[in-house]
Design a protein around this motif. Sequence first.
Motif, short mmCIF file in Angstrom:
data_model
loop_
_atom_site.label_atom_id
_atom_site.label_comp_id
_atom_site.label_asym_id
_atom_site.label_seq_id
_atom_site.Cartn_x
_atom_site.Cartn_y
_atom_site.Cartn_z
N VAL A 39 4.91 12.72 8.25
CA VAL A 39 3.88 13.74 8.40
C VAL A 39 4.55 15.02 8.88
CG1 VAL A 39 3.28 13.18 10.80
CG2 VAL A 39 1.57 14.21 9.31
N SER A 40 4.02 16.15 8.47
CA SER A 40 4.52 17.45 8.95
C SER A 40 3.59 17.94 10.05
CB SER A 40 4.56 18.47 7.82
OG SER A 40 5.56 18.12 6.90
N VAL A 41 4.19 18.34 11.18
CA VAL A 41 3.43 18.83 12.33
C VAL A 41 4.05 20.14 12.82
CG1 VAL A 41 2.69 16.54 13.08
CG2 VAL A 41 4.81 17.50 13.97
N SER A 42 3.28 20.88 13.58
CA SER A 42 3.80 22.07 14.26
C SER A 42 3.95 21.74 15.73
CB SER A 42 2.85 23.26 14.09
OG SER A 42 2.88 23.71 12.77
N LEU A 43 5.12 22.05 16.26
CA LEU A 43 5.41 21.81 17.67
C LEU A 43 5.76 23.14 18.34
CD1 LEU A 43 7.73 18.70 17.25
CD2 LEU A 43 5.32 18.70 17.84
N ILE B 91 -1.42 19.49 12.96
CA ILE B 91 -0.92 18.58 11.93
C ILE B 91 -1.01 19.35 10.62
CG2 ILE B 91 -1.19 16.36 10.81
CD1 ILE B 91 -2.66 15.40 13.34
N ASP B 92 0.12 19.53 9.95
CA ASP B 92 0.18 20.40 8.78
C ASP B 92 -0.04 19.68 7.45
OD1 ASP B 92 0.73 22.39 10.63
OD2 ASP B 92 2.90 22.20 10.38
N SER B 93 0.04 18.34 7.45
CA SER B 93 -0.15 17.60 6.20
C SER B 93 -0.77 16.25 6.50
CB SER B 93 1.20 17.39 5.49
OG SER B 93 2.01 16.47 6.23
N ASP B 94 -1.31 15.63 5.47
CA ASP B 94 -1.76 14.26 5.61
C ASP B 94 -0.53 13.37 5.77
OD1 ASP B 94 -4.43 14.98 5.26
OD2 ASP B 94 -4.36 14.67 3.09
N ALA B 95 -0.68 12.24 6.45
CA ALA B 95 0.44 11.32 6.64
C ALA B 95 0.63 10.49 5.37
CB ALA B 95 0.18 10.42 7.83
N GLU B 96 1.85 10.47 4.88
CA GLU B 96 2.20 9.62 3.74
C GLU B 96 2.69 8.29 4.29
OE1 GLU B 96 4.95 11.58 1.14
OE2 GLU B 96 3.92 13.50 1.37
N TYR C 166 0.86 -1.19 0.00
CA TYR C 166 0.00 0.00 0.00
C TYR C 166 0.89 1.23 0.00
CZ TYR C 166 -4.12 -2.77 1.31
OH TYR C 166 -5.15 -3.66 1.32
N ASP C 167 0.58 2.16 -0.85
CA ASP C 167 1.26 3.46 -0.89
C ASP C 167 0.15 4.50 -0.93
OD1 ASP C 167 2.94 5.59 -1.14
OD2 ASP C 167 3.76 5.02 -3.09
N GLY C 168 -0.07 5.13 0.22
CA GLY C 168 -1.19 6.04 0.27
C GLY C 168 -1.06 7.07 1.38
N ILE C 169 -2.19 7.65 1.72
CA ILE C 169 -2.21 8.70 2.74
C ILE C 169 -3.23 8.35 3.82
CG2 ILE C 169 -1.47 10.55 1.19
CD1 ILE C 169 -4.44 11.45 1.15
N VAL C 170 -2.99 8.93 4.98
CA VAL C 170 -3.96 8.90 6.06
C VAL C 170 -4.37 10.35 6.26
CG1 VAL C 170 -4.37 8.43 8.50
CG2 VAL C 170 -2.96 6.87 7.15
#
Length: 176
Positions: free
Chosen positions: A67-71, A41-46, A22-26
């Motif tokens: 995934v890109s997040v803000s901390l 959470i700045d982006s969907d998880a790849e 599987y190659d997708g997003i959450v």
Amino acid sequence: MQKVKLPLTVDPFRCAQKQLDYDGIVDKQRLVRLGEATQSIDSDAEVMLSFDIDAQGLKTVTGRATVSVSLECQRCWEPFSHRCETEFVYSPVFNDDQVGNLPDAYEPALVDENGEIDLIQLVEDELIVALPQVAMHEDTDCKVSAENMVYGEIPLADERPNPFAVLKNLKQSNEE
């Protein structure tokens, strides 16, 4: 190639037999616990997952997630962007008794009553564990420089007499 949403649950045994990938997003909306552990959470998880059977005949789920997040920086209290990346290997188990039989390289993935594992929870758990223990900007990006940080000073001990010195004197007088 367009990435598709991952299924919520899968039968890991059937997927391993078919050696599915599987190659997708959450969708970031589904990562509720990760959102609680970060500012946002700045982006969907790849996510990339591969189901296989190892040399011992164990079913495995090998994956990678980003995934890109803000901390919040723990030095200057300003938000910053962080790219969270993790790799993992799971093996499905039916109960806690089977966990002890797994090699150390595999984490157990508990199978539900339908014989499926929750992919979203599995990926979210790994992303939460991959977050930094202490979130901080790079030294060059942080508004608080290392030179301006105060770590505190240990105060000199008072010159009060030791309260047990009296016992020492008593011991000396008893020995005489």
